[in-house]
Scaffold this motif. Sequence first.
Motif, short mmCIF file in Angstrom:
data_model
loop_
_atom_site.label_atom_id
_atom_site.label_comp_id
_atom_site.label_asym_id
_atom_site.label_seq_id
_atom_site.Cartn_x
_atom_site.Cartn_y
_atom_site.Cartn_z
N UNK A 120 1.12 -1.05 -0.15
CA UNK A 120 0.37 -0.29 0.06
C UNK A 120 0.57 1.26 -0.02
N UNK A 121 0.55 2.48 -0.83
CA UNK A 121 1.58 3.53 -1.26
C UNK A 121 0.23 4.39 -0.82
N UNK A 122 0.58 5.68 -0.14
CA UNK A 122 -0.46 6.60 0.33
C UNK A 122 -0.03 7.88 -0.50
N UNK A 123 -0.26 8.22 -1.40
CA UNK A 123 -0.30 9.15 -2.49
C UNK A 123 -0.72 10.47 -2.51
N UNK A 124 -0.25 12.02 -1.74
CA UNK A 124 -0.68 12.73 -1.41
C UNK A 124 -1.08 13.57 -2.85
N UNK A 125 -1.64 14.04 -2.93
CA UNK A 125 -1.98 15.41 -3.70
C UNK A 125 -1.85 17.12 -2.80
N UNK A 126 -2.82 17.90 -3.56
CA UNK A 126 -2.99 19.35 -3.32
C UNK A 126 -3.47 19.53 -2.27
N UNK A 127 -4.97 18.54 -2.31
CA UNK A 127 -6.30 18.60 -1.47
C UNK A 127 -6.48 17.63 -1.00
N UNK A 128 -5.82 16.04 -1.04
CA UNK A 128 -6.30 15.10 -0.52
C UNK A 128 -5.40 13.57 -0.45
N UNK A 129 -5.54 12.76 -0.11
CA UNK A 129 -4.63 11.22 -0.43
C UNK A 129 -5.73 10.78 -0.52
N UNK A 130 -4.46 9.44 -1.29
CA UNK A 130 -5.76 8.43 -2.24
C UNK A 130 -5.00 7.80 -1.54
N UNK A 131 -4.78 6.56 -1.34
CA UNK A 131 -4.26 5.05 -0.78
C UNK A 131 -4.20 4.15 -2.11
N UNK A 132 -2.96 2.84 -3.00
CA UNK A 132 -2.89 2.35 -3.80
C UNK A 132 -2.94 1.25 -3.25
N UNK A 133 -3.27 0.34 -3.77
CA UNK A 133 -1.57 -0.83 -3.67
C UNK A 133 -1.46 -1.23 -5.09
N UNK A 134 0.26 -1.40 -4.93
CA UNK A 134 0.97 -1.57 -6.14
C UNK A 134 1.80 -2.77 -6.27
#
Length: 74
Positions: free
Chosen positions: A40-54
């Motif tokens: 699991x990797x947490x990607x941070x964007x300017x207004x939110x965070x998103x959890x993706x599985x790589x």
Amino acid sequence: MSTDDPAHPWYALMVKSRHEKWISATLRGKGYAEYLPLYRKVERYSSRTKSVYLPLFPNYVFSRFDPHDRLPIL
């Protein structure tokens, strides 16, 4: 076509980049034993965070099958 037999060895299949999850689901749908370790990797964007599985090993999916009957996999 049950491939859960321990007599069949595991193979590392080199697949197209970013298609690992799709290939894994396709192998599972055809009845092959497959293994795709994910992290699991947490990607941070300017207004939110998103959890993706790589995939832990990019471009590879592991599968157990009889090497003499590999044509449906290729």
